[in-house]
Design an enzyme around this catalytic site. Structure first.
Site, PDB file in Angstrom:
ATOM      1  N   ARG A  51       0.859  -1.136  -0.071  1.00 61.92           N
ATOM      2  CA  ARG A  51       0.039   0.066  -0.018  1.00 61.92           C
ATOM      3  C   ARG A  51       0.934   1.070  -0.066  1.00 61.92           C
ATOM      4  O   ARG A  51       2.195   1.112   0.191  1.00 61.92           O
ATOM      5  CB  ARG A  51      -1.159   0.092   0.985  1.00 61.92           C
ATOM      6  CG  ARG A  51      -0.744  -0.512   2.274  1.00 61.92           C
ATOM      7  CD  ARG A  51       0.362   0.068   3.172  1.00 61.92           C
ATOM      8  NE  ARG A  51      -0.052   1.280   3.440  1.00 61.92           N
ATOM      9  CZ  ARG A  51       1.006   2.334   3.412  1.00 61.92           C
ATOM     10  NH1 ARG A  51       2.409   1.847   3.711  1.00 61.92           N
ATOM     11  NH2 ARG A  51       0.655   3.581   3.631  1.00 61.92           N
ATOM     12  N   GLY A  52       0.195   2.133  -0.168  1.00 59.80           N
ATOM     13  CA  GLY A  52       1.052   3.587  -0.409  1.00 59.80           C
ATOM     14  C   GLY A  52       1.283   4.025  -1.803  1.00 59.80           C
ATOM     15  O   GLY A  52       1.541   2.913  -2.663  1.00 59.80           O
ATOM     16  N   ALA A  53       0.878   4.871  -2.353  1.00 60.51           N
ATOM     17  CA  ALA A  53       0.543   5.471  -3.555  1.00 60.51           C
ATOM     18  C   ALA A  53       1.780   4.893  -4.381  1.00 60.51           C
ATOM     19  O   ALA A  53       1.877   4.302  -5.551  1.00 60.51           O
ATOM     20  CB  ALA A  53       0.199   6.714  -3.749  1.00 60.51           C
ATOM     21  N   ARG A  94      -7.335  -0.718  -7.244  1.00 63.37           N
ATOM     22  CA  ARG A  94      -7.494   0.351  -6.249  1.00 63.37           C
ATOM     23  C   ARG A  94      -7.725   1.831  -7.207  1.00 63.37           C
ATOM     24  O   ARG A  94      -7.101   2.008  -7.831  1.00 63.37           O
ATOM     25  CB  ARG A  94      -6.610   0.641  -5.143  1.00 63.37           C
ATOM     26  CG  ARG A  94      -6.531  -0.347  -4.326  1.00 63.37           C
ATOM     27  CD  ARG A  94      -5.406   0.036  -3.087  1.00 63.37           C
ATOM     28  NE  ARG A  94      -6.276   0.660  -1.974  1.00 63.37           N
ATOM     29  CZ  ARG A  94      -5.720   1.283  -0.771  1.00 63.37           C
ATOM     30  NH1 ARG A  94      -4.210   1.080  -0.864  1.00 63.37           N
ATOM     31  NH2 ARG A  94      -6.352   1.981   0.045  1.00 63.37           N
ATOM     32  N   GLN A 199      -2.450   2.242   9.869  1.00 65.38           N
ATOM     33  CA  GLN A 199      -1.109   2.304   9.075  1.00 65.38           C
ATOM     34  C   GLN A 199      -0.112   3.046   9.971  1.00 65.38           C
ATOM     35  O   GLN A 199       1.117   3.013   9.995  1.00 65.38           O
ATOM     36  CB  GLN A 199      -1.010   2.976   7.876  1.00 65.38           C
ATOM     37  CG  GLN A 199      -1.750   2.124   6.605  1.00 65.38           C
ATOM     38  CD  GLN A 199      -3.358   2.440   6.586  1.00 65.38           C
ATOM     39  OE1 GLN A 199      -3.957   2.983   7.616  1.00 65.38           O
ATOM     40  NE2 GLN A 199      -4.017   2.201   5.518  1.00 65.38           N
ATOM     41  N   ASP A 240      -2.370  10.728  -2.184  1.00 66.98           N
ATOM     42  CA  ASP A 240      -2.632   9.886  -3.416  1.00 66.98           C
ATOM     43  C   ASP A 240      -2.947  10.279  -4.632  1.00 66.98           C
ATOM     44  O   ASP A 240      -2.860   9.707  -5.630  1.00 66.98           O
ATOM     45  CB  ASP A 240      -3.622   8.912  -2.694  1.00 66.98           C
ATOM     46  CG  ASP A 240      -3.496   7.841  -1.590  1.00 66.98           C
ATOM     47  OD1 ASP A 240      -3.193   8.324  -0.504  1.00 66.98           O
ATOM     48  OD2 ASP A 240      -2.867   6.782  -1.850  1.00 66.98           O
ATOM     49  N   ASN A 250      -5.776  12.025   0.302  1.00 68.28           N
ATOM     50  CA  ASN A 250      -4.772  11.169   1.266  1.00 68.28           C
ATOM     51  C   ASN A 250      -5.560  10.442   2.216  1.00 68.28           C
ATOM     52  O   ASN A 250      -6.967  10.593   2.211  1.00 68.28           O
ATOM     53  CB  ASN A 250      -3.761  12.151   2.067  1.00 68.28           C
ATOM     54  CG  ASN A 250      -2.751  11.350   2.448  1.00 68.28           C
ATOM     55  OD1 ASN A 250      -2.154  10.530   1.925  1.00 68.28           O
ATOM     56  ND2 ASN A 250      -2.261  11.645   3.997  1.00 68.28           N
ATOM     57  N   LYS A 251      -5.148   9.677   3.160  1.00 74.22           N
ATOM     58  CA  LYS A 251      -5.795   8.811   3.804  1.00 74.22           C
ATOM     59  C   LYS A 251      -6.689   9.526   4.655  1.00 74.22           C
ATOM     60  O   LYS A 251      -6.606  10.821   5.251  1.00 74.22           O
ATOM     61  CB  LYS A 251      -4.483   8.114   4.965  1.00 74.22           C
ATOM     62  CG  LYS A 251      -5.071   7.145   6.058  1.00 74.22           C
ATOM     63  CD  LYS A 251      -6.034   6.278   5.354  1.00 74.22           C
ATOM     64  CE  LYS A 251      -5.242   5.428   4.213  1.00 74.22           C
ATOM     65  NZ  LYS A 251      -6.112   4.414   3.586  1.00 74.22           N
TER      66      LYS A 251
HETATM   67  O1  MRU Z   1      -4.625   3.040   1.991  1.00 73.64           O
HETATM   68  P1  MRU Z   1      -3.138   3.371   1.979  1.00 73.64           P
HETATM   69  O2  MRU Z   1      -2.566   2.733   3.175  1.00 73.64           O
HETATM   70  O3  MRU Z   1      -2.480   2.794   0.519  1.00 73.64           O
HETATM   71  O4  MRU Z   1      -2.878   4.905   1.909  1.00 73.64           O
HETATM   72  C1  MRU Z   1      -1.770   5.455   1.811  1.00 73.64           C
HETATM   73  C2  MRU Z   1      -1.758   7.012   2.067  1.00 73.64           C
HETATM   74  O5  MRU Z   1      -2.825   7.506   1.952  1.00 73.64           O
HETATM   75  C3  MRU Z   1      -0.287   7.597   1.944  1.00 73.64           C
HETATM   76  O6  MRU Z   1      -0.477   8.702   2.527  1.00 73.64           O
HETATM   77  C4  MRU Z   1      -0.119   7.953   0.422  1.00 73.64           C
HETATM   78  O7  MRU Z   1      -0.389   6.655  -0.341  1.00 73.64           O
HETATM   79  C5  MRU Z   1       1.281   8.531   0.343  1.00 73.64           C
HETATM   80  S1  MRU Z   1       2.521   7.174   0.462  1.00 73.64           S
HETATM   81  C6  MRU Z   1       3.843   7.730   0.057  1.00 73.64           C
END
Ligand code: MRU
Length: 349
Positions: A51-53, A94, A199, A240, A250-251
């Site tokens: 996970r994470g963009a 996603r 997370q 994201d 973002n999250k």
């Molecule tokens: O649902 P996730 O854990 O994929 O969400 C991740 C985030 O919101 C991060 O802040 C974003 O992807 C940046 S990661 C460098």
């Protein structure tokens, strides 16, 4: 470098398969899984094993290259058609992080001029490796710019995990902390736990502890009190998807923090690579927001904590409006002021 030795790279290309750090098992276990098929890759992205963009984009790129190695076709036209189908399949894993489709599009574009199937297969692998390598450099640069905004002794709040394991290495919002630790600059990080999937509690604390960064865990609802009582100097988050006007997905919970930053008069920074920008969208209203399984909210660690019959709303992301963002830190510099113009200019550079 202390941390690179200790924080494993979350995605590794292994010729016949992808080796992936299973982030759902952290911090209790550091487990790597092997992905041999495009279905494995799709599943790993959907279930947040990766996970994470940027890490999602990198994994999908390797997944597409991996799948293409198995195409038993001789015509380049047929090869491209199959690639297109696989691209669409992976893109459906996603919806919010634009790095996913960005990376897949880059792979497809890389074989535009390929004359043979063999040439295309090799090019795809090389392009995926390039995407990962570039991201490491980009994150390091973001970290340098972000660090220039923090003074020794600063206390900084973050949410989710925009760290090394969410990218090729270093992270975006967490990059300045890794770099500060290497340089002997003292920064204290407050990590918001990030319900529902935690997370912040599971990943950010784990990652920063290994780098020797001073990190303190709080629950999400402690943010306002903590800013006031601990004297938080700044908030930094990842992204994201960022639209042409600077609105930032973002999250879930990021928007809350931006509102708090304004209330308390502290800077609110977004750290993100240019691959996270989607300038085809005018504003955040157009960003697709993923809604995830209600069980993420009704259960904690696999144990039900809410009544069976309760209705659940579980958006995985929110959109912070541009006017609440002090600056966006990219690999090409710090964008602040009129964000729409700044974003336009950075893409022209
Ligand atoms: O649902 P996730 O854990 O994929 O969400 C991740 C985030 O919101 C991060 O802040 C974003 O992807 C940046 S990661 C460098």
């Amino acid at each position: 470098m202390t941390y690179t030795k200790k924080v494993p790279q979350s995605v590794q290309w292994n010729e016949t398969h992808i080796k992936l750090l299973d982030q759902t098992k952290l911090p209790l276990e550091t487990v790597f899984i092997d992905l041999f098929s495009i279905e494995d890759v799709w599943d790993s992205i959907t279930t947040l094993k990766v996970r994470g963009a940027p890490a999602i984009g990198i994994t999908a790129a390797f997944g597409l290259a991996l799948s293409a190695q198995g195409y038993d076709v001789t015509s380049i036209q047929e090869f491209k058609e199959r690639l297109q189908k696989d691209k669409e399949y992976l893109a459906s894993s996603r919806p919010t992080a634009v790095n996913l489709i960005w990376a897949l599009n880059r792979l497809v574009a890389s074989i535009e001029a390929s004359k043979s199937v063999n040439e295309a297969k090799t090019t795809l692998v090389h392009e995926a490796i390039r995407i990962q390598a570039e991201d490491e450099g980009v994150c390091r640069q973001i970290g340098k710019y972000a660090l220039s905004l923090f003074k020794d002794g600063f206390k900084v709040l973050t949410i989710c995990n925009a760290g090394s394991i969410a990218t090729a290495r270093y992270g975006t919002a967490l990059a300045p902390f890794h770099l500060a630790a290497q340089q002997g600059i003292n920064l204290s990080v407050y990590a918001s736990e990030t319900r529902p999937v935690l997370q912040g509690a599971r990943l950010t604390t784990w990652e920063l502890l290994q780098s020797g960064v001073d990190v303190t865990l709080i629950t999400d609802n402690m943010a306002a009190h903590t800013i006031l009582e601990k004297g938080i100097d700044a908030i930094i988050v990842g992204a994201d998807r960022i639209t042409a006007n600077g609105d930032t997905a973002n999250k879930i919970g990021t928007f809350n923090l931006a509102v708090l930053a304004k209330t308390f008069g502290i800077p609110f920074y977004v750290a993100a690579p240019l691959s996270t920008f989607d300038v085809t969208l005018e504003s955040g209203k157009e960003i697709p927001i993923e809604e995830r399984n209600p069980e993420e909210v009704t259960h904690l660690g696999g144990v039900r904590v809410a009544p069976e019959e309760v209705k659940v709303y579980n958006p995985a992301f929110d959109v912070t409006p541009n006017e609440l963002i002090t600056a966006i830190i990219t690999e090409k510099g710090i964008l602040q002021g009129e964000l729409r113009t700044e974003i336009q200019q950075v893409f022209e550079r």
